[in-house]
Design an enzyme around this catalytic site. Structure first.
Site, PDB file in Angstrom:
ATOM      1  CD  GLU A  36      -2.860  -0.726   2.580  1.00 12.26           C
ATOM      2  OE1 GLU A  36      -2.732   0.345   3.224  1.00 12.26           O
ATOM      3  OE2 GLU A  36      -3.625  -1.639   2.933  1.00 12.26           O
TER       4      GLU A  36
ATOM      5  CD  GLU B 294     -12.298   1.704  -0.240  1.00  6.56           C
ATOM      6  OE1 GLU B 294     -12.743   0.839   0.546  1.00  6.56           O
ATOM      7  OE2 GLU B 294     -11.102   1.737  -0.615  1.00  6.56           O
TER       8      GLU B 294
ATOM      9  CE  LYS C  34     -10.272   2.806   4.526  1.00  5.29           C
ATOM     10  NZ  LYS C  34      -8.860   2.779   4.085  1.00  5.29           N
TER      11      LYS C  34
ATOM     12  CD  GLU D 145      -7.434   5.968   6.817  1.00  7.04           C
ATOM     13  OE1 GLU D 145      -7.761   5.004   6.107  1.00  7.04           O
ATOM     14  OE2 GLU D 145      -6.263   6.183   7.178  1.00  7.04           O
TER      15      GLU D 145
END
Length: 405
Positions: A300, A352, A355, A361
């Protein structure tokens, strides 16, 4: 209904431009993290073109979503599936591991290219003794299942770590794991050596920068032109003592680390970006424990396009620079000063909305859930190509606007 039709037309036209933009070389190793913590994400069949558009050849899931794996059948995208931390205990049972592999991997082969299984995520830094103790047995059971099915040559087994496993990262050649994790790291690295699987670790220069924005050069973390830092490393007496001298700006520093064999060498190491320094620090930490031949994969890495007030640097422009420059370096087959090649999974494919945590985030994505790019990814240094790319998007936007009228 008409507005939805126009929006769909616009999305398709923009995607056409993305797919038609300069692509990565065939030797590049670029992947994307395909998270699913959103209630408005597109259907998996609509995601194939998006992944292709950024030149990625691999995708990493945080589970083994059957809808996604089925949708990507007969495509060229290679998948890494994942076993959650909550299943580590049960995966220690060889029979349960075999059942899981049959149901979540073998079922989709060979149509879907599954090339890896991630067993757990950032387990050690959760500081949960039970989870940590279950990790390697689970990895071994999953690997044994692959062997029994004749899949061990095409599918590797690994786990992903947080960079917080590191005690020292600066300078890179003195990198070392935290003592609390040493026993676990030795077992994990032995597994990697025995099976030939890569060591995966999540690296985010963004977090280092946003915690110390006054001390870290933004250009250094964004792969933009900067002075960086360099140091010479050579052997000095007494025997088995390696003396490293490094220099950054006008400050010079010395440190001592130990080697089991005498070293007679001198080399100058230059770092102009933080990610390379982090990778080499991990490489040094692995070497310090006596393991060789273990490749490192950045499972990541990314940069958020939006953040809270205290998340300094989380902007559209910085995110575009970080990921564009990163993709370019992968395409150019850049290697770190200590010789590690880049094996990158960008975080993440989508913003997203479910999250938890700070605003950042939910804003690491390259694409919005409606498949529109969050920002332009520049896959070339040519300013003219970038201008053409942006002009095409503007041109298609005008067409869509006229159609609405």
């Amino acid at each position: 209904m008409e507005s939805l039709r126009i929006k769909s037309l616009f999305s398709s036209l923009v995607l056409f431009v993305l797919v038609s933009s300069p692509t990565l070389s065939s030797a590049a190793s670029l992947g994307i993290n395909y998270g699913q913590l959103g209630n408005n994400l597109p259907q998996p069949t609509d995601v194939i073109a998006l992944i292709n558009s950024i030149g990625a050849t691999k995708a990493k899931l945080y589970d083994a979503n059957p809808q996604i794996l089925s949708a990507f059948a007969n495509t060229s995208i290679e998948f890494m599936v994942a076993i959650g931390n909550n299943l580590l205990s049960s995966m220690g049972d060889p029979q349960q591991a075999l059942t899981w592999v049959k149901s979540n991997v073998q079922t989709y082969l060979p149509a879907t290219k599954i090339t890896g299984i991630m067993v757990g995520n950032e387990v050690l830094t959760l500081n949960n003794t039970e989870l940590s103790n279950n990790l390697v047995p689970a990895m071994k059971s999953v690997y044994a299942a692959l062997v029994s099915l004749g899949l061990d040559k095409s599918i590797n087994v690994t786990t992903a770590h947080s960079l917080d496993i590191m005690e020292y990262t600066y300078p890179p050649s003195t990198g070392a794991f935290k003592q609390d994790y040493k026993v676990f790291m030795q077992a994990i690295l032995s597994f990697h050596v025995q099976t030939g699987s890569p060591f995966y670790i999540n690296m985010y220069p963004f977090f280092a920068y946003t915690s110390s924005p006054n001390e870290i050069d933004l250009n250094y973390v964004l792969f933009e032109p900067n002075n960086g830092f360099s140091y010479f490393e050579f052997c000095s007496f007494p025997r088995n003592q390696l003396w490293s001298t490094w220099k950054q700006s006008s400050s010079a520093h010395r440190c001592y680390c130990f080697s089991s064999t005498p070293l007679v060498q001198q080399r100058r190491l230059l770092y102009d970006n933080m990610l390379f320094a982090q990778i080499d620090a991990v490489y040094s930490a692995i070497t310090l424990l006596g393991y060789k031949g273990v490749s490192i994969c950045e499972s990541e890495t990314g940069w958020p396009s939006k953040g809270d007030a205290d998340e300094v640097g989380a902007t559209l422009d910085n995110a575009a620079k970080y990921n564009s420059n990163l993709i370019k370096m992968v395409a150019e087959n850049k290697v770190t000063p200590l010789g590690s090649s880049l094996d990158i999974y960008i975080f993440a494919l989508f913003n997203e909305n479910m999250k938890p945590g700070p605003t950042s985030e939910r804003n690491f994505g390259l694409f919005q859930p409606d498949k529109m790019p969050v920002y332009s990814i520049r896959l070339t240094d040519s300013s003219s190509a970038v201008k053409i790319y942006n002009s095409l998007i503007l041109f298609f936007f005008c067409i869509a606007s006229i159609a609405i009228l």
